[in-house]
Design a protein around this motif. Sequence first.
Motif, PDB file in Angstrom:
ATOM      1  N   CYS A  36       0.850  -1.201   0.000  1.00 33.09           N
ATOM      2  CA  CYS A  36       0.000   0.000   0.000  1.00 33.09           C
ATOM      3  C   CYS A  36       0.882   1.247   0.000  1.00 33.09           C
ATOM      4  CB  CYS A  36      -0.923  -0.002   1.214  1.00 33.09           C
ATOM      5  SG  CYS A  36      -1.997   1.459   1.279  1.00 33.09           S
ATOM      6  N   PRO A  37       1.127   1.836  -1.170  1.00 31.41           N
ATOM      7  CA  PRO A  37       1.989   3.024  -1.224  1.00 31.41           C
ATOM      8  C   PRO A  37       1.412   4.218  -0.474  1.00 31.41           C
ATOM      9  CG  PRO A  37       0.940   2.618  -3.347  1.00 31.41           C
ATOM     10  CD  PRO A  37       0.664   1.416  -2.504  1.00 31.41           C
ATOM     11  N   HIS A  38       0.090   4.341  -0.457  1.00 28.68           N
ATOM     12  CA  HIS A  38      -0.514   5.461   0.260  1.00 28.68           C
ATOM     13  C   HIS A  38      -0.281   5.334   1.761  1.00 28.68           C
ATOM     14  CE1 HIS A  38      -2.387   6.520  -3.490  1.00 28.68           C
ATOM     15  NE2 HIS A  38      -3.009   5.361  -3.546  1.00 28.68           N
ATOM     16  N   CYS A  39      -0.357   4.103   2.271  1.00 26.32           N
ATOM     17  CA  CYS A  39      -0.187   3.886   3.711  1.00 26.32           C
ATOM     18  C   CYS A  39       1.273   4.030   4.123  1.00 26.32           C
ATOM     19  CB  CYS A  39      -0.668   2.482   4.098  1.00 26.32           C
ATOM     20  SG  CYS A  39      -2.379   2.146   3.682  1.00 26.32           S
ATOM     21  N   ASP A  40       2.143   3.326   3.419  1.00 30.62           N
ATOM     22  CA  ASP A  40       3.516   3.160   3.884  1.00 30.62           C
ATOM     23  C   ASP A  40       4.513   4.086   3.222  1.00 30.62           C
ATOM     24  OD1 ASP A  40       2.494   1.106   5.447  1.00 30.62           O
ATOM     25  OD2 ASP A  40       2.877  -0.422   3.938  1.00 30.62           O
ATOM     26  N   GLY A  41       4.107   4.768   2.157  1.00 29.89           N
ATOM     27  CA  GLY A  41       5.027   5.646   1.441  1.00 29.89           C
ATOM     28  C   GLY A  41       5.752   6.653   2.309  1.00 29.89           C
ATOM     29  N   PRO A  42       5.049   7.364   3.218  1.00 28.62           N
ATOM     30  CA  PRO A  42       5.739   8.376   4.031  1.00 28.62           C
ATOM     31  C   PRO A  42       6.858   7.826   4.910  1.00 28.62           C
ATOM     32  CG  PRO A  42       3.376   8.753   4.067  1.00 28.62           C
ATOM     33  CD  PRO A  42       3.590   7.430   3.382  1.00 28.62           C
ATOM     34  N   LEU A  43       6.836   6.529   5.205  1.00 25.11           N
ATOM     35  CA  LEU A  43       7.894   5.940   6.024  1.00 25.11           C
ATOM     36  C   LEU A  43       9.207   5.825   5.255  1.00 25.11           C
ATOM     37  CD1 LEU A  43       5.863   3.073   7.752  1.00 25.11           C
ATOM     38  CD2 LEU A  43       6.415   5.321   8.677  1.00 25.11           C
ATOM     39  N   PHE A  44       9.154   5.999   3.937  1.00 24.90           N
ATOM     40  CA  PHE A  44      10.346   5.863   3.100  1.00 24.90           C
ATOM     41  C   PHE A  44      10.806   7.217   2.562  1.00 24.90           C
ATOM     42  CE2 PHE A  44       8.311   1.786   3.249  1.00 24.90           C
ATOM     43  CZ  PHE A  44       9.349   0.877   3.307  1.00 24.90           C
ATOM     44  N   LYS A  45      10.450   8.261   3.266  1.00 26.20           N
ATOM     45  CA  LYS A  45      10.836   9.612   2.852  1.00 26.20           C
ATOM     46  C   LYS A  45      12.356   9.717   2.691  1.00 26.20           C
ATOM     47  CE  LYS A  45      10.396  14.471   4.189  1.00 26.20           C
ATOM     48  NZ  LYS A  45       9.865  15.407   5.207  1.00 26.20           N
ATOM     49  N   GLY A  46      12.777  10.205   1.515  1.00 29.46           N
ATOM     50  CA  GLY A  46      14.200  10.384   1.251  1.00 29.46           C
ATOM     51  C   GLY A  46      14.961   9.106   0.964  1.00 29.46           C
ATOM     52  N   LYS A  47      14.263   7.973   0.810  1.00 31.67           N
ATOM     53  CA  LYS A  47      14.934   6.690   0.577  1.00 31.67           C
ATOM     54  C   LYS A  47      14.706   6.222  -0.858  1.00 31.67           C
ATOM     55  CE  LYS A  47      14.545   5.409   5.444  1.00 31.67           C
ATOM     56  NZ  LYS A  47      14.046   4.436   6.436  1.00 31.67           N
ATOM     57  N   ARG A  48      15.337   5.108  -1.198  1.00 27.24           N
ATOM     58  CA  ARG A  48      15.222   4.539  -2.538  1.00 27.24           C
ATOM     59  C   ARG A  48      14.259   3.362  -2.497  1.00 27.24           C
ATOM     60  NH1 ARG A  48      21.341   3.177  -2.321  1.00 27.24           N
ATOM     61  NH2 ARG A  48      20.477   2.690  -0.273  1.00 27.24           N
ATOM     62  N   VAL A  49      13.334   3.328  -3.462  1.00 30.31           N
ATOM     63  CA  VAL A  49      12.340   2.262  -3.480  1.00 30.31           C
ATOM     64  C   VAL A  49      12.151   1.757  -4.903  1.00 30.31           C
ATOM     65  CG1 VAL A  49      11.140   3.294  -1.512  1.00 30.31           C
ATOM     66  CG2 VAL A  49      10.336   3.762  -3.833  1.00 30.31           C
TER      67      VAL A  49
END
Length: 527
Positions: free
Chosen positions: A344-357
Amino acid sequence: MLQDNIKEQLRGYLANLKHPIVLDVALDDSAKSREMDELLRDIAALSDKVRVSELREAARRPSFLVRREDESVGVTFAGIPMGHEFTSLILALLQVGGHPPKLSDDLVAQIRDLPGTYEFETFISLSCQNCPDVVQALNAMSVINPNIRHTMIDGALFQDEVTAKQIMSVPQVFLNGQSFGSGRMDAEAILAKIDTGATARAAAKIGEKAPFEVLIVGAGPAGAASAVYAARKGIRTGILGERFGGQVLDTMAIENFISVPETEGPKLAAALERHVREYEVDVTTGQRAKALIPASEPGGLHEIQLESGASLHSRSLILAPGARWRHMNVPGEDAYRNKGVAYCPHCDGPLFKGKRVAVIGGGNSGVEAAIDLAGIVQHVTLLEFADKLRADEVLQAKLRSLPNVKIVTRALTTEVVGDGQKVTRLLYRDRQTEAEHEIALEGIFVQIGLVPNTEWLRDTIALTERGEIEVDAHGATSVPGVFAAGDATTTPYKQIIIATGEGAKAALSAFDYLIRLPVPAEARQAA
Protein backbone atom coordinates in the motif's frame (compact mmCIF):
# COMPACT_ATOMS: atom_id res chain seq x y z
CA MET A 1 -5.08 26.84 10.72
CA LEU A 2 -8.59 25.49 10.16
CA GLN A 3 -10.62 26.91 7.29
CA ASP A 4 -13.78 28.80 8.20
CA ASN A 5 -16.17 26.17 6.80
CA ILE A 6 -14.36 23.44 8.80
CA LYS A 7 -14.58 25.58 11.93
CA GLU A 8 -18.32 25.97 11.53
CA GLN A 9 -18.80 22.21 11.10
CA LEU A 10 -16.60 21.53 14.12
CA ARG A 11 -18.50 24.11 16.17
CA GLY A 12 -21.67 22.12 15.47
CA TYR A 13 -20.03 18.86 16.55
CA LEU A 14 -18.69 20.38 19.76
CA ALA A 15 -22.19 21.52 20.72
CA ASN A 16 -22.80 17.82 21.49
CA LEU A 17 -20.21 17.74 24.29
CA LYS A 18 -21.73 16.60 27.58
CA HIS A 19 -18.62 17.14 29.70
CA PRO A 20 -15.90 19.82 29.61
CA ILE A 21 -12.65 18.61 28.04
CA VAL A 22 -9.06 19.77 28.34
CA LEU A 23 -6.40 19.68 25.62
CA ASP A 24 -3.12 19.17 27.50
CA VAL A 25 -0.38 20.10 25.05
CA ALA A 26 3.37 19.42 25.21
CA LEU A 27 5.36 21.57 22.78
CA ASP A 28 8.94 22.37 21.81
CA ASP A 29 10.50 24.97 19.52
CA SER A 30 9.67 23.19 16.26
CA ALA A 31 7.41 24.39 13.47
CA LYS A 32 5.16 21.39 14.03
CA SER A 33 4.68 22.47 17.65
CA ARG A 34 3.54 25.90 16.52
CA GLU A 35 1.18 24.27 14.05
CA MET A 36 -0.23 21.98 16.77
CA ASP A 37 -0.68 24.88 19.16
CA GLU A 38 -2.57 26.85 16.52
CA LEU A 39 -4.84 23.88 15.77
CA LEU A 40 -5.73 23.29 19.42
CA ARG A 41 -6.40 26.97 20.11
CA ASP A 42 -8.63 27.11 17.03
CA ILE A 43 -10.61 24.20 18.45
CA ALA A 44 -10.83 25.67 21.96
CA ALA A 45 -12.18 28.93 20.55
CA LEU A 46 -15.19 27.06 19.14
CA SER A 47 -16.66 25.88 22.46
CA ASP A 48 -16.75 27.08 26.05
CA LYS A 49 -16.45 23.41 27.07
CA VAL A 50 -12.93 23.11 25.61
CA ARG A 51 -9.76 24.68 26.99
CA VAL A 52 -6.03 24.30 26.32
CA SER A 53 -3.54 23.58 29.10
CA GLU A 54 0.22 23.08 29.11
CA LEU A 55 1.51 19.56 29.80
CA ARG A 56 4.91 19.82 31.46
CA GLU A 57 5.86 16.14 31.37
CA ALA A 58 5.36 14.18 28.19
CA ALA A 59 6.95 11.19 26.50
CA ARG A 60 6.91 12.96 23.11
CA ARG A 61 6.90 16.54 21.89
CA PRO A 62 4.89 17.80 20.15
CA SER A 63 1.90 15.88 21.48
CA PHE A 64 -1.38 16.51 23.24
CA LEU A 65 -3.78 14.67 25.52
CA VAL A 66 -7.55 14.95 25.07
CA ARG A 67 -8.97 14.32 28.55
CA ARG A 68 -12.19 14.79 30.42
CA GLU A 69 -11.83 17.46 33.07
CA ASP A 70 -11.22 16.02 36.55
CA GLU A 71 -11.30 12.43 35.21
CA SER A 72 -8.78 9.91 33.97
CA VAL A 73 -10.51 9.30 30.62
CA GLY A 74 -8.37 10.50 27.72
CA VAL A 75 -6.46 9.74 24.52
CA THR A 76 -3.11 11.04 23.26
CA PHE A 77 -2.02 12.29 19.84
CA ALA A 78 1.73 12.44 19.19
CA GLY A 79 1.38 14.28 15.94
CA ILE A 80 -1.04 16.61 14.22
CA PRO A 81 -4.12 14.54 13.33
CA MET A 82 -4.99 16.07 9.99
CA GLY A 83 -5.55 14.33 6.66
CA HIS A 84 -7.17 10.93 7.20
CA GLU A 85 -6.78 11.30 10.96
CA PHE A 86 -8.85 14.47 11.31
CA THR A 87 -11.95 12.32 11.81
CA SER A 88 -10.06 10.48 14.59
CA LEU A 89 -9.54 13.82 16.34
CA ILE A 90 -13.20 14.83 16.03
CA LEU A 91 -14.38 11.48 17.38
CA ALA A 92 -11.88 11.68 20.25
CA LEU A 93 -13.18 15.11 21.22
CA LEU A 94 -16.79 13.92 21.15
CA GLN A 95 -16.23 10.59 22.88
CA VAL A 96 -14.04 11.99 25.65
CA GLY A 97 -16.72 14.65 26.01
CA GLY A 98 -19.38 12.04 26.70
CA HIS A 99 -20.74 11.16 23.24
CA PRO A 100 -20.98 7.32 23.18
CA PRO A 101 -18.89 5.42 20.58
CA LYS A 102 -20.86 3.66 17.84
CA LEU A 103 -20.25 0.13 19.12
CA SER A 104 -22.74 -2.58 19.99
CA ASP A 105 -23.86 -2.94 23.60
CA ASP A 106 -22.24 -6.38 23.77
CA LEU A 107 -18.93 -5.01 22.55
CA VAL A 108 -19.02 -2.08 24.98
CA ALA A 109 -19.70 -4.45 27.87
CA GLN A 110 -16.84 -6.70 26.78
CA ILE A 111 -14.42 -3.75 26.63
CA ARG A 112 -15.56 -2.37 29.98
CA ASP A 113 -15.11 -5.76 31.69
CA LEU A 114 -11.57 -6.39 30.42
CA PRO A 115 -9.23 -7.08 33.35
CA GLY A 116 -5.68 -5.73 33.47
CA THR A 117 -3.92 -2.62 32.18
CA TYR A 118 -3.23 -1.93 28.51
CA GLU A 119 -0.91 0.73 27.08
CA PHE A 120 -1.36 0.86 23.29
CA GLU A 121 0.73 2.85 20.81
CA THR A 122 -0.18 3.04 17.14
CA PHE A 123 2.33 4.30 14.57
CA ILE A 124 0.56 5.83 11.58
CA SER A 125 1.12 7.99 8.54
CA LEU A 126 -1.29 10.80 7.76
CA SER A 127 -1.77 9.51 4.20
CA CYS A 128 -2.74 6.01 5.39
CA GLN A 129 -6.42 5.21 4.83
CA ASN A 130 -6.20 2.06 6.98
CA CYS A 131 -4.78 3.78 10.06
CA PRO A 132 -7.85 5.73 11.22
CA ASP A 133 -9.85 2.54 11.82
CA VAL A 134 -7.21 1.30 14.27
CA VAL A 135 -6.75 4.69 15.94
CA GLN A 136 -10.49 5.21 16.33
CA ALA A 137 -11.07 1.70 17.68
CA LEU A 138 -8.36 2.03 20.34
CA ASN A 139 -9.42 5.57 21.23
CA ALA A 140 -12.99 4.37 21.76
CA MET A 141 -11.79 1.46 23.87
CA SER A 142 -9.73 3.81 26.06
CA VAL A 143 -12.78 6.02 26.62
CA ILE A 144 -14.91 3.03 27.63
CA ASN A 145 -12.29 1.47 29.92
CA PRO A 146 -9.89 3.79 31.86
CA ASN A 147 -7.42 0.90 32.20
CA ILE A 148 -6.82 1.12 28.45
CA ARG A 149 -4.53 3.93 27.23
CA HIS A 150 -3.81 4.80 23.63
CA THR A 151 -1.37 7.08 21.82
CA MET A 152 -1.44 7.78 18.09
CA ILE A 153 2.12 8.44 16.82
CA ASP A 154 2.83 10.05 13.45
CA GLY A 155 5.78 8.03 12.16
CA ALA A 156 6.94 10.85 9.89
CA LEU A 157 7.24 13.13 12.93
CA PHE A 158 9.05 10.64 15.16
CA GLN A 159 11.48 9.04 12.72
CA ASP A 160 13.94 8.04 15.46
CA GLU A 161 11.32 5.79 17.05
CA VAL A 162 10.34 4.39 13.68
CA THR A 163 13.97 3.50 13.00
CA ALA A 164 14.59 2.09 16.47
CA LYS A 165 11.48 -0.09 16.30
CA GLN A 166 12.21 -1.00 12.65
CA ILE A 167 8.73 0.06 11.56
CA MET A 168 8.36 -0.14 7.78
CA SER A 169 4.60 -0.34 7.39
CA VAL A 170 1.59 1.24 9.04
CA PRO A 171 -0.52 0.96 11.03
CA GLN A 172 1.78 -0.77 13.54
CA VAL A 173 0.38 -1.33 17.03
CA PHE A 174 2.40 -1.92 20.18
CA LEU A 175 0.91 -3.12 23.46
CA ASN A 176 2.85 -2.47 26.66
CA GLY A 177 5.98 -1.91 24.59
CA GLN A 178 5.70 -5.14 22.57
CA SER A 179 4.59 -5.60 18.97
CA PHE A 180 0.86 -6.37 18.94
CA GLY A 181 -0.28 -6.26 15.32
CA SER A 182 -0.21 -4.51 11.97
CA GLY A 183 -2.73 -3.57 9.35
CA ARG A 184 -6.39 -2.63 9.62
CA MET A 185 -8.11 -3.76 12.84
CA ASP A 186 -11.42 -2.81 14.41
CA ALA A 187 -12.40 -3.07 18.08
CA GLU A 188 -13.77 -6.56 17.54
CA ALA A 189 -10.49 -7.82 16.07
CA ILE A 190 -8.42 -6.16 18.80
CA LEU A 191 -10.57 -7.71 21.51
CA ALA A 192 -10.24 -11.14 19.91
CA LYS A 193 -6.47 -10.87 20.40
CA ILE A 194 -6.50 -9.74 24.04
CA ASP A 195 -9.66 -11.45 25.31
CA THR A 196 -8.95 -15.16 24.85
CA GLY A 197 -12.59 -16.18 25.33
CA ALA A 198 -13.99 -13.72 22.80
CA THR A 199 -13.76 -16.06 19.80
CA ALA A 200 -15.55 -18.91 21.54
CA ARG A 201 -18.33 -16.64 22.80
CA ALA A 202 -18.80 -15.12 19.33
CA ALA A 203 -18.94 -18.59 17.74
CA ALA A 204 -21.55 -19.75 20.23
CA LYS A 205 -23.71 -16.72 19.51
CA ILE A 206 -23.39 -17.17 15.74
CA GLY A 207 -24.33 -20.84 16.04
CA GLU A 208 -27.69 -19.85 17.54
CA LYS A 209 -28.82 -17.96 14.43
CA ALA A 210 -31.74 -19.37 12.48
CA PRO A 211 -31.23 -20.37 8.82
CA PHE A 212 -31.37 -17.64 6.19
CA GLU A 213 -33.18 -17.49 2.87
CA VAL A 214 -30.14 -15.74 1.39
CA LEU A 215 -26.71 -15.64 3.03
CA ILE A 216 -24.03 -13.45 1.43
CA VAL A 217 -20.39 -14.33 2.09
CA GLY A 218 -18.32 -11.18 1.64
CA ALA A 219 -19.03 -7.59 2.67
CA GLY A 220 -17.42 -5.63 -0.16
CA PRO A 221 -19.32 -3.76 -2.89
CA ALA A 222 -20.74 -6.96 -4.43
CA GLY A 223 -21.83 -8.33 -1.07
CA ALA A 224 -23.35 -5.03 0.05
CA ALA A 225 -25.36 -4.68 -3.17
CA SER A 226 -26.56 -8.28 -2.84
CA ALA A 227 -27.69 -7.64 0.73
CA VAL A 228 -29.69 -4.53 -0.19
CA TYR A 229 -31.40 -6.18 -3.16
CA ALA A 230 -32.19 -9.38 -1.24
CA ALA A 231 -33.51 -7.55 1.83
CA ARG A 232 -35.78 -5.41 -0.34
CA LYS A 233 -37.48 -8.65 -1.45
CA GLY A 234 -38.59 -9.20 2.16
CA ILE A 235 -36.69 -12.45 2.65
CA ARG A 236 -34.47 -13.32 5.62
CA THR A 237 -31.04 -12.02 4.59
CA GLY A 238 -27.65 -12.34 6.24
CA ILE A 239 -24.22 -11.01 5.31
CA LEU A 240 -20.92 -12.41 6.58
CA GLY A 241 -17.50 -10.81 6.19
CA GLU A 242 -14.21 -10.03 7.85
CA ARG A 243 -14.69 -6.29 7.37
CA PHE A 244 -17.20 -4.07 5.59
CA GLY A 245 -15.82 -2.69 2.35
CA GLY A 246 -13.30 -5.40 1.56
CA GLN A 247 -10.58 -4.35 -0.88
CA VAL A 248 -12.28 -0.95 -1.29
CA LEU A 249 -10.90 -0.01 2.14
CA ASP A 250 -7.40 -0.18 0.66
CA THR A 251 -8.26 2.07 -2.29
CA MET A 252 -7.30 5.72 -2.12
CA ALA A 253 -8.97 7.78 -4.86
CA ILE A 254 -12.16 6.59 -6.58
CA GLU A 255 -13.20 8.77 -9.50
CA ASN A 256 -15.18 6.37 -11.72
CA PHE A 257 -18.12 5.35 -9.52
CA ILE A 258 -20.91 6.84 -11.58
CA SER A 259 -22.80 9.73 -9.90
CA VAL A 260 -19.99 10.14 -7.36
CA PRO A 261 -17.34 12.29 -9.09
CA GLU A 262 -14.71 11.73 -6.39
CA THR A 263 -14.46 9.81 -3.13
CA GLU A 264 -12.09 7.61 -1.11
CA GLY A 265 -12.29 3.91 -0.36
CA PRO A 266 -13.03 4.15 3.37
CA LYS A 267 -15.78 6.71 2.75
CA LEU A 268 -17.42 4.51 0.14
CA ALA A 269 -17.11 1.47 2.43
CA ALA A 270 -18.81 3.38 5.25
CA ALA A 271 -21.61 4.42 2.88
CA LEU A 272 -22.08 0.81 1.77
CA GLU A 273 -22.40 -0.32 5.38
CA ARG A 274 -24.86 2.45 6.25
CA HIS A 275 -27.03 1.48 3.29
CA VAL A 276 -27.06 -2.20 4.21
CA ARG A 277 -27.92 -1.46 7.84
CA GLU A 278 -30.97 0.54 6.76
CA TYR A 279 -32.59 -2.82 5.99
CA GLU A 280 -33.30 -5.88 8.11
CA VAL A 281 -30.03 -7.58 7.28
CA ASP A 282 -28.31 -9.78 9.86
CA VAL A 283 -24.69 -8.57 9.77
CA THR A 284 -21.82 -10.77 11.00
CA THR A 285 -18.32 -9.25 10.76
CA GLY A 286 -14.94 -10.27 12.08
CA GLN A 287 -15.48 -13.83 10.81
CA ARG A 288 -13.82 -15.80 8.02
CA ALA A 289 -15.41 -18.64 6.05
CA LYS A 290 -13.55 -21.95 6.11
CA ALA A 291 -15.68 -24.32 4.06
CA LEU A 292 -18.90 -24.67 2.10
CA ILE A 293 -21.06 -27.78 2.56
CA PRO A 294 -23.66 -27.73 -0.25
CA ALA A 295 -27.27 -28.78 0.37
CA SER A 296 -27.99 -32.42 -0.39
CA GLU A 297 -31.13 -31.52 -2.38
CA PRO A 298 -32.72 -28.46 -4.01
CA GLY A 299 -34.22 -26.22 -1.37
CA GLY A 300 -32.13 -27.81 1.35
CA LEU A 301 -29.79 -25.88 3.60
CA HIS A 302 -26.27 -24.97 2.52
CA GLU A 303 -23.76 -24.73 5.37
CA ILE A 304 -20.96 -22.20 5.72
CA GLN A 305 -18.38 -23.30 8.27
CA LEU A 306 -16.33 -20.54 9.89
CA GLU A 307 -12.77 -20.57 11.18
CA SER A 308 -14.13 -19.71 14.65
CA GLY A 309 -15.87 -23.10 14.75
CA ALA A 310 -19.39 -21.77 14.16
CA SER A 311 -21.65 -22.53 11.19
CA LEU A 312 -24.36 -20.62 9.36
CA HIS A 313 -27.09 -22.16 7.18
CA SER A 314 -29.11 -20.83 4.27
CA ARG A 315 -31.40 -22.02 1.47
CA SER A 316 -29.37 -19.97 -1.02
CA LEU A 317 -25.90 -18.45 -1.00
CA ILE A 318 -24.19 -15.54 -2.72
CA LEU A 319 -20.40 -15.83 -2.68
CA ALA A 320 -18.62 -12.48 -2.86
CA PRO A 321 -15.30 -13.12 -1.10
CA GLY A 322 -13.38 -10.60 -3.20
CA ALA A 323 -9.64 -10.61 -3.80
CA ARG A 324 -6.35 -9.62 -2.19
CA TRP A 325 -3.00 -8.23 -3.35
CA ARG A 326 -1.02 -10.66 -5.48
CA HIS A 327 2.45 -11.48 -4.12
CA MET A 328 5.63 -11.89 -6.17
CA ASN A 329 6.32 -15.33 -4.63
CA VAL A 330 10.09 -14.89 -4.77
CA PRO A 331 12.69 -15.71 -2.10
CA GLY A 332 12.81 -13.05 0.62
CA GLU A 333 9.34 -11.59 0.04
CA ASP A 334 7.72 -13.29 3.03
CA ALA A 335 10.75 -12.74 5.27
CA TYR A 336 10.76 -8.99 4.62
CA ARG A 337 7.02 -8.31 4.45
CA ASN A 338 6.42 -5.17 6.55
CA LYS A 339 10.21 -4.82 6.77
CA GLY A 340 10.54 -3.09 3.44
CA VAL A 341 8.16 -5.13 1.28
CA ALA A 342 4.83 -3.31 1.17
CA TYR A 343 1.60 -3.37 -0.82
CA CYS A 344 0.00 0.00 0.00
CA PRO A 345 1.99 3.02 -1.22
CA HIS A 346 -0.51 5.46 0.26
CA CYS A 347 -0.19 3.89 3.71
CA ASP A 348 3.52 3.16 3.88
CA GLY A 349 5.03 5.65 1.44
CA PRO A 350 5.74 8.38 4.03
CA LEU A 351 7.89 5.94 6.02
CA PHE A 352 10.35 5.86 3.10
CA LYS A 353 10.84 9.61 2.85
CA GLY A 354 14.20 10.38 1.25
CA LYS A 355 14.93 6.69 0.58
CA ARG A 356 15.22 4.54 -2.54
CA VAL A 357 12.34 2.26 -3.48
CA ALA A 358 11.11 0.05 -6.28
CA VAL A 359 7.58 -0.47 -7.58
CA ILE A 360 6.78 -3.86 -9.11
CA GLY A 361 4.11 -3.63 -11.81
CA GLY A 362 3.50 -1.37 -14.81
CA GLY A 363 -0.29 -1.30 -14.83
CA ASN A 364 -2.36 1.64 -13.61
CA SER A 365 -1.85 0.72 -9.95
CA GLY A 366 1.91 0.42 -10.30
CA VAL A 367 2.36 3.63 -12.28
CA GLU A 368 0.06 5.57 -9.92
CA ALA A 369 2.08 4.25 -6.99
CA ALA A 370 5.36 5.30 -8.61
CA ILE A 371 4.00 8.81 -9.28
CA ASP A 372 2.83 9.19 -5.68
CA LEU A 373 6.07 7.86 -4.23
CA ALA A 374 8.24 10.07 -6.44
CA GLY A 375 7.05 13.08 -4.47
CA ILE A 376 8.19 11.53 -1.18
CA VAL A 377 11.19 9.30 -1.73
CA GLN A 378 14.65 9.96 -3.14
CA HIS A 379 14.32 7.64 -6.14
CA VAL A 380 11.83 5.18 -7.66
CA THR A 381 12.65 2.27 -9.95
CA LEU A 382 9.57 0.82 -11.66
CA LEU A 383 9.94 -2.78 -12.87
CA GLU A 384 7.53 -4.25 -15.43
CA PHE A 385 7.60 -7.88 -16.57
CA ALA A 386 6.22 -7.17 -20.06
CA ASP A 387 7.93 -5.36 -22.94
CA LYS A 388 6.08 -2.13 -22.21
CA LEU A 389 4.01 -0.50 -19.50
CA ARG A 390 0.30 -1.34 -19.42
CA ALA A 391 -0.95 1.80 -17.70
CA ASP A 392 -3.07 4.49 -19.35
CA GLU A 393 -1.04 6.79 -21.61
CA VAL A 394 -1.79 9.87 -19.50
CA LEU A 395 -0.30 8.15 -16.46
CA GLN A 396 2.75 6.98 -18.42
CA ALA A 397 3.36 10.52 -19.65
CA LYS A 398 3.24 11.86 -16.11
CA LEU A 399 5.59 9.14 -14.89
CA ARG A 400 8.16 9.78 -17.61
CA SER A 401 8.19 13.48 -16.75
CA LEU A 402 9.48 12.82 -13.24
CA PRO A 403 13.26 13.24 -12.84
CA ASN A 404 13.69 10.74 -9.98
CA VAL A 405 12.02 7.77 -11.67
CA LYS A 406 13.64 5.00 -13.71
CA ILE A 407 11.52 2.58 -15.77
CA VAL A 408 12.78 -0.95 -16.44
CA THR A 409 10.75 -3.25 -18.71
CA ARG A 410 11.26 -6.98 -19.44
CA ALA A 411 12.28 -7.34 -15.76
CA LEU A 412 11.68 -10.57 -13.84
CA THR A 413 12.07 -10.05 -10.10
CA THR A 414 14.05 -12.99 -8.69
CA GLU A 415 14.81 -12.22 -5.03
CA VAL A 416 14.37 -9.77 -2.16
CA VAL A 417 17.56 -9.40 -0.13
CA GLY A 418 18.00 -7.89 3.33
CA ASP A 419 20.28 -7.75 6.34
CA GLY A 420 17.96 -9.77 8.57
CA GLN A 421 16.13 -6.67 9.79
CA LYS A 422 15.15 -4.79 6.65
CA VAL A 423 15.32 -4.84 2.85
CA THR A 424 18.63 -3.76 1.31
CA ARG A 425 18.51 -5.00 -2.30
CA LEU A 426 16.26 -6.29 -5.06
CA LEU A 427 17.49 -8.77 -7.68
CA TYR A 428 15.98 -9.05 -11.14
CA ARG A 429 16.73 -10.67 -14.51
CA ASP A 430 16.48 -8.97 -17.90
CA ARG A 431 14.12 -11.29 -19.83
CA GLN A 432 15.68 -10.30 -23.16
CA THR A 433 19.40 -10.61 -22.37
CA GLU A 434 19.16 -12.95 -19.32
CA ALA A 435 21.54 -10.59 -17.54
CA GLU A 436 21.24 -10.45 -13.74
CA HIS A 437 20.89 -7.06 -12.03
CA GLU A 438 20.53 -5.75 -8.50
CA ILE A 439 19.17 -2.52 -7.07
CA ALA A 440 20.26 -1.10 -3.72
CA LEU A 441 17.12 0.18 -1.98
CA GLU A 442 15.12 0.32 1.23
CA GLY A 443 11.56 -0.37 0.06
CA ILE A 444 9.65 -2.48 -2.47
CA PHE A 445 6.00 -1.78 -3.32
CA VAL A 446 4.25 -4.71 -5.03
CA GLN A 447 1.45 -3.73 -7.44
CA ILE A 448 0.87 -6.74 -9.69
CA GLY A 449 -2.84 -7.37 -9.43
CA LEU A 450 -5.18 -9.43 -7.30
CA VAL A 451 -5.77 -13.03 -6.24
CA PRO A 452 -9.34 -14.26 -5.59
CA ASN A 453 -10.07 -15.35 -2.00
CA THR A 454 -11.42 -18.74 -3.02
CA GLU A 455 -9.00 -21.33 -1.61
CA TRP A 456 -11.71 -22.52 0.79
CA LEU A 457 -14.02 -23.32 -2.16
CA ARG A 458 -11.71 -25.56 -4.21
CA ASP A 459 -13.47 -28.83 -3.41
CA THR A 460 -17.07 -27.65 -3.79
CA ILE A 461 -17.41 -25.04 -6.56
CA ALA A 462 -16.09 -25.02 -10.13
CA LEU A 463 -13.10 -22.66 -10.29
CA THR A 464 -10.81 -21.61 -13.11
CA GLU A 465 -7.08 -22.27 -13.06
CA ARG A 466 -6.67 -18.77 -11.63
CA GLY A 467 -9.05 -19.60 -8.79
CA GLU A 468 -11.97 -17.51 -10.06
CA ILE A 469 -15.51 -18.78 -9.42
CA GLU A 470 -17.15 -19.80 -12.70
CA VAL A 471 -20.49 -18.05 -13.13
CA ASP A 472 -23.05 -17.86 -15.92
CA ALA A 473 -24.97 -14.82 -17.13
CA HIS A 474 -27.22 -14.99 -14.06
CA GLY A 475 -24.36 -15.27 -11.55
CA ALA A 476 -25.11 -18.96 -10.95
CA THR A 477 -22.26 -21.29 -9.99
CA SER A 478 -21.89 -25.03 -10.57
CA VAL A 479 -23.88 -25.73 -7.38
CA PRO A 480 -27.68 -25.21 -7.50
CA GLY A 481 -28.78 -22.41 -5.20
CA VAL A 482 -25.27 -20.94 -4.92
CA PHE A 483 -24.53 -17.71 -6.78
CA ALA A 484 -21.43 -15.50 -6.90
CA ALA A 485 -20.44 -11.92 -7.70
CA GLY A 486 -17.53 -9.52 -7.63
CA ASP A 487 -13.78 -9.75 -8.12
CA ALA A 488 -13.62 -13.43 -7.17
CA THR A 489 -15.65 -14.50 -10.23
CA THR A 490 -14.99 -14.93 -13.94
CA THR A 491 -16.85 -11.69 -14.69
CA PRO A 492 -14.38 -9.53 -16.66
CA TYR A 493 -13.12 -6.14 -15.52
CA LYS A 494 -12.57 -5.95 -11.78
CA GLN A 495 -14.24 -2.63 -11.03
CA ILE A 496 -16.29 -1.43 -8.04
CA ILE A 497 -19.27 -0.43 -10.14
CA ILE A 498 -19.27 -3.77 -11.95
CA ALA A 499 -19.08 -5.62 -8.63
CA THR A 500 -22.13 -3.77 -7.30
CA GLY A 501 -24.09 -4.53 -10.47
CA GLU A 502 -23.12 -8.20 -10.36
CA GLY A 503 -24.06 -8.31 -6.68
CA ALA A 504 -27.53 -6.96 -7.45
CA LYS A 505 -27.91 -9.48 -10.27
CA ALA A 506 -26.87 -12.37 -8.02
CA ALA A 507 -29.47 -11.34 -5.41
CA LEU A 508 -32.22 -11.20 -8.02
CA SER A 509 -31.13 -14.61 -9.32
CA ALA A 510 -31.14 -16.06 -5.81
CA PHE A 511 -34.65 -14.73 -5.23
CA ASP A 512 -35.80 -16.19 -8.55
CA TYR A 513 -34.29 -19.54 -7.51
CA LEU A 514 -36.11 -19.47 -4.16
CA ILE A 515 -39.57 -18.67 -5.52
CA ARG A 516 -39.31 -21.53 -8.04
CA LEU A 517 -38.53 -24.17 -5.45
CA PRO A 518 -41.25 -26.79 -4.86
CA VAL A 519 -43.59 -25.90 -2.02
CA PRO A 520 -42.90 -28.23 0.97
CA ALA A 521 -45.66 -30.79 1.67
CA GLU A 522 -46.35 -29.38 5.15
CA ALA A 523 -46.88 -25.91 3.66
CA ARG A 524 -49.36 -27.28 1.07
CA GLN A 525 -51.30 -29.08 3.77
CA ALA A 526 -51.43 -25.96 5.93
CA ALA A 527 -52.87 -24.03 3.00
